[in-house]
Design an enzyme around this catalytic site. Structure first.
Site, PDB file in Angstrom:
ATOM      1  N   ARG A  88       0.812  -1.209   0.000  1.00 38.14           N
ATOM      2  CA  ARG A  88       0.000   0.000   0.000  1.00 38.14           C
ATOM      3  C   ARG A  88       0.848   1.262   0.000  1.00 38.14           C
ATOM      4  NH1 ARG A  88      -4.927  -2.558   2.514  1.00 38.14           N
ATOM      5  NH2 ARG A  88      -6.555  -1.001   2.608  1.00 38.14           N
ATOM      6  N   ARG A 160     -18.271  -3.037   9.068  1.00 41.16           N
ATOM      7  CA  ARG A 160     -16.929  -2.794   9.607  1.00 41.16           C
ATOM      8  C   ARG A 160     -16.855  -1.381  10.171  1.00 41.16           C
ATOM      9  NH1 ARG A 160     -12.782  -4.657   4.913  1.00 41.16           N
ATOM     10  NH2 ARG A 160     -11.744  -2.811   5.722  1.00 41.16           N
TER      11      ARG A 160
HETATM   12  P1  AMP Z   1      -8.457  -3.577   4.046  1.00 41.36           P
HETATM   13  O1  AMP Z   1      -9.325  -4.677   4.554  1.00 41.36           O
HETATM   14  O2  AMP Z   1      -7.432  -4.050   3.037  1.00 41.36           O
HETATM   15  O3  AMP Z   1      -9.232  -2.373   3.565  1.00 41.36           O
HETATM   16  O4  AMP Z   1      -7.578  -3.066   5.310  1.00 41.36           O
HETATM   17  C1  AMP Z   1      -8.181  -2.550   6.463  1.00 41.36           C
HETATM   18  C2  AMP Z   1      -7.187  -1.686   7.229  1.00 41.36           C
HETATM   19  O5  AMP Z   1      -6.074  -2.487   7.643  1.00 41.36           O
HETATM   20  C3  AMP Z   1      -6.572  -0.540   6.455  1.00 41.36           C
HETATM   21  O6  AMP Z   1      -7.409   0.610   6.417  1.00 41.36           O
HETATM   22  C4  AMP Z   1      -5.289  -0.293   7.240  1.00 41.36           C
HETATM   23  O7  AMP Z   1      -5.545   0.363   8.461  1.00 41.36           O
HETATM   24  C5  AMP Z   1      -4.863  -1.728   7.582  1.00 41.36           C
HETATM   25  N1  AMP Z   1      -4.021  -2.295   6.493  1.00 41.36           N
HETATM   26  C6  AMP Z   1      -4.310  -3.353   5.688  1.00 41.36           C
HETATM   27  N2  AMP Z   1      -3.313  -3.580   4.833  1.00 41.36           N
HETATM   28  C7  AMP Z   1      -2.361  -2.647   5.084  1.00 41.36           C
HETATM   29  C8  AMP Z   1      -1.098  -2.343   4.503  1.00 41.36           C
HETATM   30  N3  AMP Z   1      -0.601  -3.058   3.470  1.00 41.36           N
HETATM   31  N4  AMP Z   1      -0.399  -1.305   5.034  1.00 41.36           N
HETATM   32  C9  AMP Z   1      -0.869  -0.586   6.068  1.00 41.36           C
HETATM   33  N5  AMP Z   1      -2.068  -0.811   6.645  1.00 41.36           N
HETATM   34  C10 AMP Z   1      -2.811  -1.824   6.165  1.00 41.36           C
END
Ligand code: AMP
Length: 214
Positions: A88, A160
């Site tokens: 990311r 969520r």
């Molecule tokens: P997601 O389900 O991929 O939208 O991830 C949910 C949350 O987890 C994000 O908003 C971040 O707070 C954290 N997160 C997930 N993947 C990453 C990543 N590669 N780098 C940093 N934070 C992450």
């Protein structure tokens, strides 16, 4: 085959990753799912990650990179993997290239699922997810048959915390600032395929399958 799925929150990475896993038998690595499981289990990682997640901010690179490096060395990744939600940031992408090189591996495809901001906000605030199996629903287009009960496993279907209207805007800003630059990063590396994600999931998936076959 080793694949990265890029896309803003709500672009459909989780849905498409699940379809790819089923079709190609690849390991699914979702950093968001890893963090949510840690939060539910109340581990130190979960406690640390939760405050970033609830604010719609990114968990620090050093934490995420360590977790992904460990996960990539697990046996199920030997046949290939789909990274969903990682990298990311540019430092995460650099760390991924290095980690793979040290294992004698590389990325084969980076798929960017593109959806415009207005559609993303509509999708994210309508999104619901099963707390047990992770299946994704949408209160506008694909509700569970029984209110808040997962069709597949009977688990609780919930909103969520980070899909609330206030947090969604920040998550999209964070994406534009930190993650969107990876589109150019992987285009320059000759790995990028962009897919129009503002269509029914099966149509998007057909294009993804064609892209990873090419
Ligand atoms: P997601 O389900 O991929 O939208 O991830 C949910 C949350 O987890 C994000 O908003 C971040 O707070 C954290 N997160 C997930 N993947 C990453 C990543 N590669 N780098 C940093 N934070 C992450």
């Amino acid at each position: 085959m080793n694949i990265v799925l890029l896309g803003a929150p709500g672009a459909g990475k989780g849905t498409q990753a699940a379809k790819l896993v089923e079709a190609r038998g690849l390991a699914h690595i979702s950093t968001g799912d890893i963090f949510r499981a840690a939060v539910t289990a109340g581990t130190p990682l979960g406690l640390e990650a939760k405050r970033f997640m609830d604010a719609g901010e990114l968990v620090p690179d050093a934490v995420v990179i360590g977790i992904v490096q460990e996960r990539l060395s697990e046996p199920d990744c030997a046949v290939g993997f789909i990274l969903d939600g990682f990298p990311r940031t540019v430092p995460q992408a650099d760390a991924l290239t290095k980690a793979l090189a040290s294992m004698g591996k590389k990325l084969d495809h980076v798929i960017s699922i593109d959806v415009d901001r207005a559609a993303l906000i509509k999708r994210l605030t309508a999104r619901r997810q099963c707390r047990s199996c992770g299946r994704i629903y949408n209160v506008l287009t694909s509700r569970p048959k029984h209110f808040n009960v997962c069709d597949d496993c009977g688990g609780e279907v919930f909103l969520r915390d980070d899909d609330s209207v206030g947090t969604v805007t920040n998550r999209l800003d964070v994406y534009d600032r930190n993650t969107a630059p990876l589109i150019d990063y992987y285009r320059k590396a000759g790995l990028l395929r962009s897919i129009d994600g503002d269509r029914p999931a099966d149509e998007v998936f057909a294009d993804i399958l064609a892209a990873v076959r090419a």
